[in-house]
Design a protein around this motif. Sequence first.
Motif, mmCIF file in Angstrom:
data_model
loop_
_atom_site.group_PDB
_atom_site.id
_atom_site.type_symbol
_atom_site.label_atom_id
_atom_site.label_comp_id
_atom_site.label_asym_id
_atom_site.label_seq_id
_atom_site.Cartn_x
_atom_site.Cartn_y
_atom_site.Cartn_z
ATOM 1 N N HIS A 113 44.862 126.185 45.524
ATOM 2 C CA HIS A 113 45.486 124.863 45.624
ATOM 3 C C HIS A 113 44.607 123.835 44.914
ATOM 4 N N PRO A 114 44.677 123.808 43.575
ATOM 5 C CA PRO A 114 43.820 122.895 42.823
ATOM 6 C C PRO A 114 44.211 121.430 43.041
ATOM 7 N N ARG A 115 43.253 120.540 42.818
ATOM 8 C CA ARG A 115 43.555 119.117 42.863
ATOM 9 C C ARG A 115 44.513 118.778 41.726
ATOM 10 N N ARG A 116 45.358 117.784 41.949
ATOM 11 C CA ARG A 116 46.363 117.449 40.949
ATOM 12 C C ARG A 116 45.722 117.027 39.623
ATOM 13 N N GLU A 117 44.585 116.338 39.723
ATOM 14 C CA GLU A 117 43.940 115.907 38.490
ATOM 15 C C GLU A 117 43.358 117.087 37.698
ATOM 16 N N ASP A 118 43.254 118.255 38.337
ATOM 17 C CA ASP A 118 42.744 119.440 37.658
ATOM 18 C C ASP A 118 43.850 120.392 37.191
ATOM 19 N N PHE A 119 45.098 119.975 37.362
ATOM 20 C CA PHE A 119 46.211 120.791 36.861
ATOM 21 C C PHE A 119 46.066 121.001 35.356
ATOM 22 N N ARG A 120 46.639 122.107 34.854
ATOM 23 C CA ARG A 120 46.702 122.330 33.421
ATOM 24 C C ARG A 120 47.463 121.176 32.778
ATOM 25 N N LYS A 121 46.949 120.653 31.664
ATOM 26 C CA LYS A 121 47.576 119.514 31.003
ATOM 27 C C LYS A 121 48.600 120.017 29.993
ATOM 28 N N LEU A 122 49.751 119.334 29.954
ATOM 29 C CA LEU A 122 50.859 119.787 29.103
ATOM 30 C C LEU A 122 51.415 118.623 28.298
ATOM 31 N N GLY A 123 51.640 118.873 27.002
ATOM 32 C CA GLY A 123 52.349 117.940 26.141
ATOM 33 C C GLY A 123 53.781 118.406 25.960
ATOM 34 N N PHE A 124 54.723 117.473 26.031
ATOM 35 C CA PHE A 124 56.150 117.799 26.034
ATOM 36 C C PHE A 124 56.806 117.245 24.782
ATOM 37 N N THR A 125 57.209 118.141 23.866
ATOM 38 C CA THR A 125 57.972 117.732 22.696
ATOM 39 C C THR A 125 59.449 117.715 23.060
ATOM 40 N N PHE A 126 60.036 116.533 23.046
ATOM 41 C CA PHE A 126 61.428 116.324 23.440
ATOM 42 C C PHE A 126 62.185 115.877 22.194
ATOM 43 N N SER A 127 62.975 116.784 21.639
ATOM 44 C CA SER A 127 63.544 116.573 20.308
ATOM 45 C C SER A 127 64.907 115.883 20.341
ATOM 46 N N PHE A 128 65.016 114.872 21.187
ATOM 47 C CA PHE A 128 66.251 114.094 21.269
ATOM 48 C C PHE A 128 65.885 112.609 21.266
ATOM 49 N N THR A 129 66.871 111.750 21.120
ATOM 50 C CA THR A 129 66.589 110.326 20.986
ATOM 51 C C THR A 129 66.155 109.732 22.315
ATOM 52 N N TYR A 130 64.959 109.164 22.319
ATOM 53 C CA TYR A 130 64.467 108.507 23.519
ATOM 54 C C TYR A 130 63.637 107.288 23.127
ATOM 55 N N GLU A 131 63.567 106.319 24.018
ATOM 56 C CA GLU A 131 62.697 105.162 23.844
ATOM 57 C C GLU A 131 61.364 105.489 24.488
ATOM 58 N N GLN A 132 60.293 105.315 23.740
ATOM 59 C CA GLN A 132 58.966 105.626 24.261
ATOM 60 C C GLN A 132 58.324 104.359 24.817
ATOM 61 N N HIS A 133 57.760 104.446 26.022
ATOM 62 C CA HIS A 133 57.128 103.297 26.659
ATOM 63 C C HIS A 133 55.612 103.412 26.674
ATOM 64 N N HIS A 154 63.639 95.096 16.837
ATOM 65 C CA HIS A 154 64.644 95.086 17.896
ATOM 66 C C HIS A 154 64.318 96.147 18.950
ATOM 67 N N GLU A 155 64.086 95.708 20.168
ATOM 68 C CA GLU A 155 63.680 96.624 21.241
ATOM 69 C C GLU A 155 64.726 97.665 21.571
ATOM 70 N N ASN A 156 66.008 97.334 21.439
ATOM 71 C CA ASN A 156 67.066 98.241 21.872
ATOM 72 C C ASN A 156 67.614 99.107 20.743
ATOM 73 N N SER A 157 66.943 99.108 19.608
ATOM 74 C CA SER A 157 67.412 99.938 18.501
ATOM 75 C C SER A 157 67.235 101.415 18.822
ATOM 76 N N LEU A 158 68.155 102.228 18.335
ATOM 77 C CA LEU A 158 68.055 103.675 18.496
ATOM 78 C C LEU A 158 67.117 104.305 17.478
ATOM 79 N N SER A 159 66.602 103.526 16.537
ATOM 80 C CA SER A 159 65.716 104.075 15.518
ATOM 81 C C SER A 159 64.436 103.247 15.427
ATOM 82 N N GLN A 160 63.491 103.725 14.599
ATOM 83 C CA GLN A 160 62.196 103.055 14.416
ATOM 84 C C GLN A 160 61.481 102.893 15.757
ATOM 85 N N ILE A 161 61.361 103.986 16.481
ATOM 86 C CA ILE A 161 60.823 103.974 17.839
ATOM 87 C C ILE A 161 59.312 104.192 17.812
ATOM 88 N N PRO A 162 58.524 103.276 18.379
ATOM 89 C CA PRO A 162 57.068 103.466 18.429
ATOM 90 C C PRO A 162 56.707 104.703 19.249
#
Length: 594
Positions: free
Chosen positions: A146-166, A47-55
């Motif tokens: 003024h670095p190019r945007r593709e050369d920005f520092r890369k960041l991973g964001f841990t978001f500890s709340f319920t979200y649907e991942q696309h 079920h795509e709209n479920s709040l759980s079992q999120i890929p």
Amino acid sequence: MSPSNARSPLGLLIRAEQIAREFDFGSHDARKVTAHFVEHMRNALGHENSLSQIPSYVRAIPTGRERGVFLAVDLGGTNCRVCSVELHGDGTYSLVQTKYPIPRPLTVNPSYKPLFRFIAEKIRDFLEGHPEADIHNGDSSADLPHPRREDFRKLGFTFSFTYEQHSLAKGSVMLWDKGWDIPEAIGRDPCEMLQEGLDELEVPVLVVALANDSVGTLLTRAYASSQDRTSASKMTTIGAIFGTGSNAAYVERLENVKRLHGRADFQTRQPQDVMVINTEWGCFGDGQDGLLPSTEYDDLLDAASPHPRQEMTEKRISGLYLGELLRLIVVRLADEKLFSMTLDPASPVFRRDGIESSLLSDIAGDGSDDHSQSIAHIAEALRADNVSADDARAIQVISKAIARRAARLAGVALAAIIVQCNQKRPSHSPSAASSLLSKTDKVRVEQKLIKAKAPSSSPSSRGCSSGFGAMCRRFRAFVYGVVRSLGLGWLLRPAMAAKKKSGAPAVVTPEEPISPAITTTPLADEEEDGIVEVGVDGSLIEFYPTFEQNMREAVRDVLGPRHEKRLRIGMAKDGSGVGAALVALAATMQNKTA
């Protein structure tokens, strides 16, 4: 508040034992709830709209050979951590981090902008304060003004709340928990909101990955335990959080994630393909009145929460709520004038969420014969005078009952994941752990789940039997069961439709109520098929003395002693930060090959 006309110490202890029994969660309860949870997991995968079992879109488990340097942000229930993570490629890593408390006004706010600007400011402050951590992976323009945007520092964001991942780098907020409420953020992408704050401040950082804390814990344990891995059977299969909030992730066969099968990029699947699933098990049991163990204190806590009748498992497991359950009981005993101690009128016990769950851990760790340590902890936490040994003993009895139920329910959720993980995996899959259960056990479990689907008119277990609210739930469940057993289920459709129309978030539940698995018994001790490795993190599992023990007891009640012994549970320290770095690495590699 004073304890005038206080009753005898014996009366207090009898009352405490009575309340503690209301939190009992026995073997029968454990097997019944496990059947429901497994059914819920399987339904939600379709079920795509479920709040759980999120890929999570994480399709490979770390080998320990990954290399790179990434920034990471871990947004939890009480703090925001900013980290720089260097993966050395041998299962080890270097970590520089700073923790920033999140001001309460930012967590309950109509607008998302104050929160995400605050996080962006802390990332800027971190980079300015830790130049040794500001490593740029050799990008050519990263150190320029003024670095190019593709050369920005890369960041991973841990978001500890319920979200649907696309995708690995995109999602949408579905629900706030842990007492948070930011309406404007619902439906928005956490990465875009954070990137907006960074761009406004001109911080040269690019958010490239979105991760859940339980997913990060799984990946971190897999990366760090690679040196101990002697076979595929020891691959980390589950990651779980037991802290302010509670959640878990596990490795699932992509073939079973039916909610993705309609997408063009998942039309071609190989038998060995896997996907890490974010269970969001905090909402397991939502919409299933009478399923979870409940007391009148659970009902009071739920009614006062920002999201009543939602996140019902979360409200029984996570540290955010265990202290509040204790507080509600202490207030009741104080009103009944059973304590010897005197509570200051400004005591936190009279304020919602005034008791931290750490008090339960402190009391449980008191090994003194005279309860002197507990007396000191209670006096300080509750601002109480003249705390007696009997006061401390009564509060200790209740605290242990609350925590034991939490751990056992966590064990049940863990057992449900193990049952789901047991579905046959290709033997040549490098990313899948070997089955925990034998083939005979698998058949037996499936038969029990089929039996558990039958409508039931049996009363709720004793763990659900206290209080007027629980009585109403049992009566309603009884009526529903009788009506359905007579073949008149259609009479219930208007009521169920009205409940659905009430605006509660979609939570996938079985179409028919599931009765307790009356004939369920622990699984037989048969051949040993391997190890299920579980990476864990959080203050409850780390500091509460018997949390793991009580959790294992529930797993043993459901699966049997030998299968429980095959669990290898290990701490995944810094899981949210290192896990976000690992997801950022995956996203970066995916972008390079796209």
